[in-house]
Write a protein that holds these residues in place. Structure first.
Motif, PDB file in Angstrom:
ATOM      1  N   SER A 152       0.806  -1.226   0.000  1.00  0.00           N
ATOM      2  CA  SER A 152       0.000   0.000   0.000  1.00  0.00           C
ATOM      3  C   SER A 152       0.843   1.283   0.000  1.00  0.00           C
ATOM      4  O   SER A 152       1.661   1.484  -0.882  1.00  0.00           O
ATOM      5  CB  SER A 152      -0.945  -0.081   1.199  1.00  0.00           C
TER       6      SER A 152
ATOM      7  N   ASP B 243      -3.466   6.265  -2.998  1.00  0.00           N
ATOM      8  CA  ASP B 243      -2.287   5.698  -2.331  1.00  0.00           C
ATOM      9  C   ASP B 243      -1.664   4.634  -3.251  1.00  0.00           C
ATOM     10  O   ASP B 243      -2.100   4.453  -4.399  1.00  0.00           O
ATOM     11  CB  ASP B 243      -2.617   5.163  -0.927  1.00  0.00           C
TER      12      ASP B 243
ATOM     13  N   ASP C 282      -1.648   1.442  -3.616  1.00  0.00           N
ATOM     14  CA  ASP C 282      -2.396   0.337  -4.227  1.00  0.00           C
ATOM     15  C   ASP C 282      -3.820   0.766  -4.600  1.00  0.00           C
ATOM     16  O   ASP C 282      -4.680  -0.072  -4.872  1.00  0.00           O
ATOM     17  CB  ASP C 282      -2.400  -0.906  -3.323  1.00  0.00           C
TER      18      ASP C 282
ATOM     19  N   ASP D  51      -6.403   2.057  -2.960  1.00  0.00           N
ATOM     20  CA  ASP D  51      -7.631   1.814  -2.183  1.00  0.00           C
ATOM     21  C   ASP D  51      -7.968   2.991  -1.279  1.00  0.00           C
ATOM     22  O   ASP D  51      -8.912   2.923  -0.492  1.00  0.00           O
ATOM     23  CB  ASP D  51      -7.578   0.487  -1.398  1.00  0.00           C
ATOM     24  N   ARG D  52      -7.184   4.060  -1.360  1.00  0.00           N
ATOM     25  CA  ARG D  52      -7.500   5.271  -0.590  1.00  0.00           C
ATOM     26  C   ARG D  52      -7.481   6.476  -1.514  1.00  0.00           C
ATOM     27  O   ARG D  52      -6.714   6.513  -2.477  1.00  0.00           O
ATOM     28  CB  ARG D  52      -6.425   5.547   0.444  1.00  0.00           C
TER      29      ARG D  52
HETATM   30 ZN    ZN Z   1      -3.759   1.141   0.314  1.00  0.00          ZN
END
Ligand code: ZN
Ligand code: 16G
Length: 528
Positions: A64, A276, A278, A280-281
């Motif tokens: 991440s 971010d 990966d 997911d944010r």
């Molecule tokens: Zn992430």
């Protein structure tokens, strides 16, 4: 189980002596060079988990927002959720078993979890853009294969894309096609349906600058671009061709430092966002004409989505139960706004996506976001059916139209996990439909000034917390000291909690003005 083959392959992925790692909040995280054996063993575990559930299991290789040299791995359960807690324990046991105990540990897990070893096993594998990820995902494949499991290697994908394909596969296509093309098509179709109805539709283009943290988000956004309508122009920055992953950029950097990322030129009042590593944010931000930086974090994203949902629910005339789920890090000002102004119930849970996700499942509509920008919206099956029915059959035009908007929103949201690409499209659609500028969105409420620090201590586990990590129960006396300090200031709040991902203690404090800011270091120092 073919123990000879297991022994042979395991020797190719040896465990460094004395190394112990734990399946934490986001799976295993460590320096990449320490993880080869963990990956192999998570391949083994995924095959077992698949046999135990009779479903496809996902394995994502990523760390991440952590530095490029790190890596990590987490398992994805059948409906795209995080791995079940009882299996987190098995994961830790398996990762830490010494070479000679590997076979015994596997057998024990099979017994405890009643794994039928005759069943087929199927595992989906994905990875981020870290230089170490390819080799590590090969180790996962070795683990799956040695136990006779089938695998599909999706290669480079965002974390939420892997969650999505796992869910699609296990729901036999009900959630969508388990391919990246299926993902792009589903999201873009819903997005286009939504923005068709926006007041300014057809009046030129919407621009959005996106800092992709030099990670996978850049690749996948470019892949998606041909599917997006011409009216929306996303400008990709930090695409990973020049700089290092997450270095001075990305959602975590922007949130923690409350300043713009490197590599993105911002003009006043321009809407910008950061993913971010990966994807997911997501957090949004802008600078005003005076040059001040304004962060729009997960709390404000949850607020925007909640306002929109509440308006739609009122229009369709359904009494669906909606709630917002936050963690202790949510700015107090957002909680007040949601509860008092918007009159939406708010629940606070422990840090970590699985806790938010779990709580959100209790409602017809559960909106969950961490302040750091990880979040999504869950619709119960019953709520979804009601909405789809109304969108089809409702006689009243206004109600039916509102139900259609909700239906498209359901299709645009990745309900398996927080997804920067999906969240970005949801936000862009809402801003466009409501005709809101980034400044107007930001002005819903003003964040209380806050500070988040991390401190290294000899043993962070001496701190035990309760009340969704908002109060410390040990060491004795700590909470009383925090209370005594907090009491002196208006709207103030502070807490300490041991991190679930790093060997540090995190300290958070907020109050109504910066000048009255609590010196949180003092609280801990007085105890160390
Ligand atoms: Zn992430
Ligand atoms: C992980 C969590 C994130 C949480 C963070 C807290 C997932 C997928 N990710 O990144 O939700 O905010 O850990 O870290 O659950 P901390 O315990 O070190 O503060």
């Amino acid at each position: 189980m073919d123990f000879e083959a297991l022994k042979k392959y395991s020797a190719l992925h040896p465990k460094p002596a004395r190394l112990t790692l734990q399946y934490g909040t986001a799976g295993f995280r460590s320096k990449a060079e320490q993880l080869d054996h963990v990956m192999f063993r998570m391949g083994l575990l995924a095959a077992l988990r698949s046999r135990a559930t009779g479903s496809t299991i996902g394995v994502m290789v990523t760390a991440s927002h952590n530095p490029e040299e790190d890596n990590g791995v987490k398992l994805v359960d059948p409906l795209g959720e995080m791995l079940h807690p009882s299996w987190e324990e098995y994961a830790t046991q398996l990762a830490n078993a010494e070479e000679q105990d590997l076979q015994k540990t596997l057998t024990e897990i099979c017994q405890k979890a009643a794994v039928n070893q005759q069943k087929d096993a199927s595992v989906f594998i994905g990875r981020d853009t870290r230089p170490s990820s390819k080799k590590l995902s090969q180790a996962v494949i070795d683990g799956v294969s040695v136990l006779g499991g089938q695998y599909h290697d999706y290669g480079l994908v965002t974390t939420p894309q892997l969650h999505y394909v796992v869910c699609c596969q296990n729901t036999r296509g009900q959630y969508g096609k388990p391919t990246l093309e299926g993902y792009y098509q589903k999201l873009s179709k819903a997005f286009m349906e939504l923005i068709k109805k926006s007041p300014g539709s057809g009046e030129g283009q919407r621009h959005l600058k996106i800092d992709c943290a030099n990670g996978i988000g850049a690749l996948k956004l470019s892949e998606m671009q041909p599917y997006l309508p011409k009216e929306v122009l996303v400008h990709i920055y930090n695409d990973g061709t020049k700089e290092k992953l997450n270095h001075l950029c990305g959602a975590d950097f922007v949130k923690v430092h409350q300043k713009p990322p490197k590599g993105l030129d911002m003009k006043p009042n321009e809407r910008c966002c950061s993913f971010d590593g990966d994807a997911d944010r997501i957090v949004y931000y802008y600078t005003d004409t005076a040059g001040h930086f304004h962060l729009i974090d997960g709390d404000k994203i949850a607020t925007l989505i909640s306002i929109f949902l509440k308006e739609l629910l009122a229009k369709v005339g359904q009494t669906l139960k909606m709630a917002v789920i936050q963690t202790a890090y949510a700015n107090g000002s957002s909680t007040r706004y949601l509860e008092e102004t918007l009159q939406v119930p708010v629940h606070c849970v422990k840090t970590g996506v699985k806790h938010l996700h779990h709580k959100a499942q209790e409602f017809d509509i559960g909106v969950y976001f961490e302040a750091n920008g990880h979040g999504t919206v869950l619709f119960s099956k019953a709520a979804e059916n009601t909405i789809r029915q109304l969108a089809k059959d409702e006689k009243d035009d206004a109600k039916r139209e509102a139900a259609k908007v909700l239906e498209n929103l359901i299709d645009l949201i990745n309900q398996t996990v927080g997804d920067a690409i999906s969240d970005m499209l949801v936000i862009e659609a809402i801003l466009s439909l409501k005709g809101l500028t980034v400044h107007q969105w930001d002005a819903f409420y003003t964040d209380f000034p806050n500070r988040l620090l991390k401190v290294q201590v000899a043993d962070r586990q001496v701190i035990d917390t309760t009340d969704a990590e908002r109060r410390a129960v040990t060491p004795p006396g700590l909470q009383e000291k925090i209370d005594a300090l907090v009491k002196k200031y208006k709207f103030s709040r502070a807490f300490v909690r041991p991190s679930g991902t790093e060997d540090v203690v995190r300290i958070y404090a907020e109050a109504d003005t910066q000048a009255l800011h609590i010196h949180s270091e003092f609280i801990l120092n007085s105890h160390s």
